[in-house]
Design a protein around this motif. Sequence first.
Motif, mmCIF file in Angstrom:
data_model
loop_
_atom_site.group_PDB
_atom_site.id
_atom_site.type_symbol
_atom_site.label_atom_id
_atom_site.label_comp_id
_atom_site.label_asym_id
_atom_site.label_seq_id
_atom_site.Cartn_x
_atom_site.Cartn_y
_atom_site.Cartn_z
ATOM 1 N N GLU A 1 0.837 -1.200 0.000
ATOM 2 C CA GLU A 1 0.000 0.000 0.000
ATOM 3 C C GLU A 1 0.879 1.261 0.000
ATOM 4 O OE1 GLU A 1 -2.501 -0.086 3.460
ATOM 5 O OE2 GLU A 1 -3.601 1.719 2.825
ATOM 6 N N THR A 2 1.967 1.187 0.773
ATOM 7 C CA THR A 2 2.864 2.350 0.855
ATOM 8 C C THR A 2 3.560 2.598 -0.493
ATOM 9 O OG1 THR A 2 3.223 1.797 3.158
ATOM 10 C CG2 THR A 2 4.759 3.364 2.187
ATOM 11 N N HIS A 3 4.085 1.525 -1.098
ATOM 12 C CA HIS A 3 4.772 1.735 -2.385
ATOM 13 C C HIS A 3 3.775 2.165 -3.464
ATOM 14 C CE1 HIS A 3 9.050 0.746 -1.780
ATOM 15 N NE2 HIS A 3 8.560 0.203 -0.675
ATOM 16 N N ARG A 4 2.564 1.602 -3.430
ATOM 17 C CA ARG A 4 1.559 2.011 -4.418
ATOM 18 C C ARG A 4 1.262 3.507 -4.275
ATOM 19 N NH1 ARG A 4 -1.992 -1.548 -3.478
ATOM 20 N NH2 ARG A 4 -1.809 -2.906 -5.293
ATOM 21 N N THR A 5 1.099 3.943 -3.028
ATOM 22 C CA THR A 5 0.803 5.360 -2.788
ATOM 23 C C THR A 5 1.987 6.234 -3.222
ATOM 24 O OG1 THR A 5 -0.595 4.700 -0.954
ATOM 25 C CG2 THR A 5 0.082 7.009 -0.994
ATOM 26 N N ALA A 6 3.189 5.786 -2.890
ATOM 27 C CA ALA A 6 4.379 6.540 -3.305
ATOM 28 C C ALA A 6 4.383 6.689 -4.832
ATOM 29 C CB ALA A 6 5.640 5.835 -2.829
ATOM 30 N N HIS A 7 4.119 5.604 -5.534
ATOM 31 C CA HIS A 7 4.124 5.649 -7.001
ATOM 32 C C HIS A 7 3.023 6.603 -7.502
ATOM 33 C CE1 HIS A 7 6.058 1.336 -7.027
ATOM 34 N NE2 HIS A 7 6.875 2.261 -6.582
ATOM 35 N N GLU A 8 1.847 6.528 -6.877
ATOM 36 C CA GLU A 8 0.738 7.418 -7.302
ATOM 37 C C GLU A 8 1.103 8.884 -7.088
ATOM 38 O OE1 GLU A 8 -2.821 4.242 -6.238
ATOM 39 O OE2 GLU A 8 -2.615 6.043 -5.018
ATOM 40 N N LEU A 9 1.933 9.138 -6.059
ATOM 41 C CA LEU A 9 2.335 10.526 -5.788
ATOM 42 C C LEU A 9 3.554 10.944 -6.620
ATOM 43 C CD1 LEU A 9 1.820 10.579 -1.905
ATOM 44 C CD2 LEU A 9 0.393 11.683 -3.637
ATOM 45 N N GLY A 10 3.992 10.056 -7.495
ATOM 46 C CA GLY A 10 5.063 10.418 -8.429
ATOM 47 C C GLY A 10 6.459 10.057 -7.952
ATOM 48 N N LEU A 11 6.573 9.348 -6.822
ATOM 49 C CA LEU A 11 7.904 8.930 -6.357
ATOM 50 C C LEU A 11 8.291 7.637 -7.051
ATOM 51 C CD1 LEU A 11 8.069 9.331 -2.456
ATOM 52 C CD2 LEU A 11 8.643 10.991 -4.218
ATOM 53 N N ARG A 12 9.575 7.497 -7.343
ATOM 54 C CA ARG A 12 10.103 6.191 -7.764
ATOM 55 C C ARG A 12 10.620 5.497 -6.504
ATOM 56 N NH1 ARG A 12 11.054 5.834 -13.165
ATOM 57 N NH2 ARG A 12 10.477 3.685 -12.737
ATOM 58 N N THR A 13 10.518 4.180 -6.479
ATOM 59 C CA THR A 13 10.984 3.442 -5.302
ATOM 60 C C THR A 13 11.754 2.199 -5.741
ATOM 61 O OG1 THR A 13 9.054 1.992 -5.045
ATOM 62 C CG2 THR A 13 8.881 4.184 -4.061
ATOM 63 N N ASN A 14 12.439 1.587 -4.764
ATOM 64 C CA ASN A 14 13.161 0.335 -5.004
ATOM 65 C C ASN A 14 12.473 -0.793 -4.247
ATOM 66 O OD1 ASN A 14 14.948 1.896 -6.406
ATOM 67 N ND2 ASN A 14 16.479 1.960 -4.774
ATOM 68 N N CYS A 15 12.886 -2.012 -4.502
ATOM 69 C CA CYS A 15 12.316 -3.132 -3.757
ATOM 70 C C CYS A 15 13.404 -4.160 -3.488
ATOM 71 C CB CYS A 15 11.129 -3.738 -4.509
ATOM 72 S SG CYS A 15 11.415 -4.094 -6.238
ATOM 73 N N THR A 16 13.214 -4.951 -2.434
ATOM 74 C CA THR A 16 14.238 -5.910 -2.013
ATOM 75 C C THR A 16 13.593 -7.244 -1.629
ATOM 76 O OG1 THR A 16 14.053 -5.215 0.298
ATOM 77 C CG2 THR A 16 15.758 -4.127 -1.001
ATOM 78 N N MET A 17 14.454 -8.238 -1.387
ATOM 79 C CA MET A 17 14.012 -9.502 -0.792
ATOM 80 C C MET A 17 15.173 -10.002 0.072
ATOM 81 S SD MET A 17 12.903 -13.087 -2.620
ATOM 82 C CE MET A 17 14.461 -13.471 -3.421
ATOM 83 N N LEU A 18 14.878 -10.284 1.329
ATOM 84 C CA LEU A 18 15.892 -10.824 2.237
ATOM 85 C C LEU A 18 15.819 -12.349 2.170
ATOM 86 C CD1 LEU A 18 17.893 -10.329 4.626
ATOM 87 C CD2 LEU A 18 15.917 -10.444 6.129
ATOM 88 N N TYR A 19 16.882 -12.981 1.671
ATOM 89 C CA TYR A 19 16.843 -14.436 1.480
ATOM 90 C C TYR A 19 17.998 -15.122 2.228
ATOM 91 C CZ TYR A 19 20.735 -13.763 -1.738
ATOM 92 O OH TYR A 19 21.946 -13.427 -2.259
ATOM 93 N N GLY A 20 17.815 -16.447 2.400
ATOM 94 C CA GLY A 20 18.897 -17.223 3.007
ATOM 95 C C GLY A 20 18.716 -17.404 4.500
#
Length: 377
Positions: free
Chosen positions: A204-223
């Motif tokens: 929800e936060t990243h979707r809202t950020a994108h709607e407000l025109g921000l670009r964002t990154n994403c990660t995955m913690l593995y192992g």
Amino acid sequence: MLRTSTPILAPIREKVEAGERLSFDDGLLLYDPQVPLPELGELANLVRERKNGNAAYYNINTHLNPTNVCVYRCTFCAFRADLRDKKSYWMNDEQVLARGQEAVNNGCTEMHIVGGLHHQAKYEWYRKVISLLHEAYPELHLKAWTPVEIDWFERLTKQPLRWVMEDMIDAGLGSMPGGGAEIFHPEVRSQICEHKADSGRWFETHRTAHELGLRTNCTMLYGHVEKPFHRIDHLIRLRELQDETNGFQTFIPLAFHPDNTGLSHIKKPTGPEDLRTMAVSRLMLDNIPHIKAYWIMLGIGTAQIALSYGADDIDGTVRHELIYHDAGAETPEMMTVADLRRLIEEAGREPIERDTLYRRVERSEAGWEAGAAIGSN
Ligand code: V47
Ligand code: SF4
């Protein structure tokens, strides 16, 4: 034409060559030990070169973790502290500004800001970290906060998500890093970070950020405690949001570092495991332009090889990194631009300095300017 020949990989090879999307089951198969790592790497490299050619991006950046005191106790985290711990700290305005000055003196284009959720810190303090830096150093891009922090700010202010995001943008927030994602699946999340923002809040936060025109990154913690099934589920959830918003710029697979954590009995992933996850990420995330091999986390040698296993970015010079070094990372605390460029050239790639928003950085005596956008979906 690719050299790959393992029969079980043939249908996937055909899809990748045709630019078709891989399914959940395809993703699981890529984690099958019968699929040889070099062949997987070759497929991921095809996609990597299709999107980014021979380029490998880096930036000149620094980190700021304004406090390590945190109300949460994620089992994988070696960075957090209780107020009474000797290592706990909470920065004042002068310390924050001094970091901004140091960043600008060193030619940084970006400051990556995340930290603990201090039970005594008010929302106004978190906001001021951003506004002080933005007002004093407007050219420095502030990539700050994860959904975990934004969720905390909503509780502190009793305001809705959109209000908090708009207020932070007003203070000078330029984009958001990819942290706090860990593993989205509730079976795993409940074991490693039970209380903090769940996957629904993260998206929800990243979707809202994108709607407000921000670009964002994403990660995955593995192992750590997750299985391949949870990783593929995680990647597909990211791919689905990207289909909707196209707001993610880069994906960073983060290898678990066990030292000084509640999961210290688990062994750190090996180099081949890191490379497999890098390649699977590149193949599954067909709509995210960049995949980052974060050298601090991978080590320099594996980061170099990762540039032929799907990755096209190695992050930056990085100064003042704590999260990985507290958890046992043996990489240097920072690298010079000359070191970064050499690392990339030794791996047979062309080093290109980018800013946070993936625009080519043009430097002159007068400073730096952002040029044309780079990479493609
Ligand atoms: O969310 C914490 C991870 C993340 C450990 O967006 C750990 O450009 C391994 O998100 N072992 C924060 N990982 C770092 C992060 C990041 C890093 C570099 C670039 C960008 C970007 C984002 O680090 C946390 C968590 O997933 N983390 N502790 C650990 N012991
Ligand atoms: Fe706190 Fe973040 Fe560490 Fe979790 S990962 S304990 S939220 S600092």
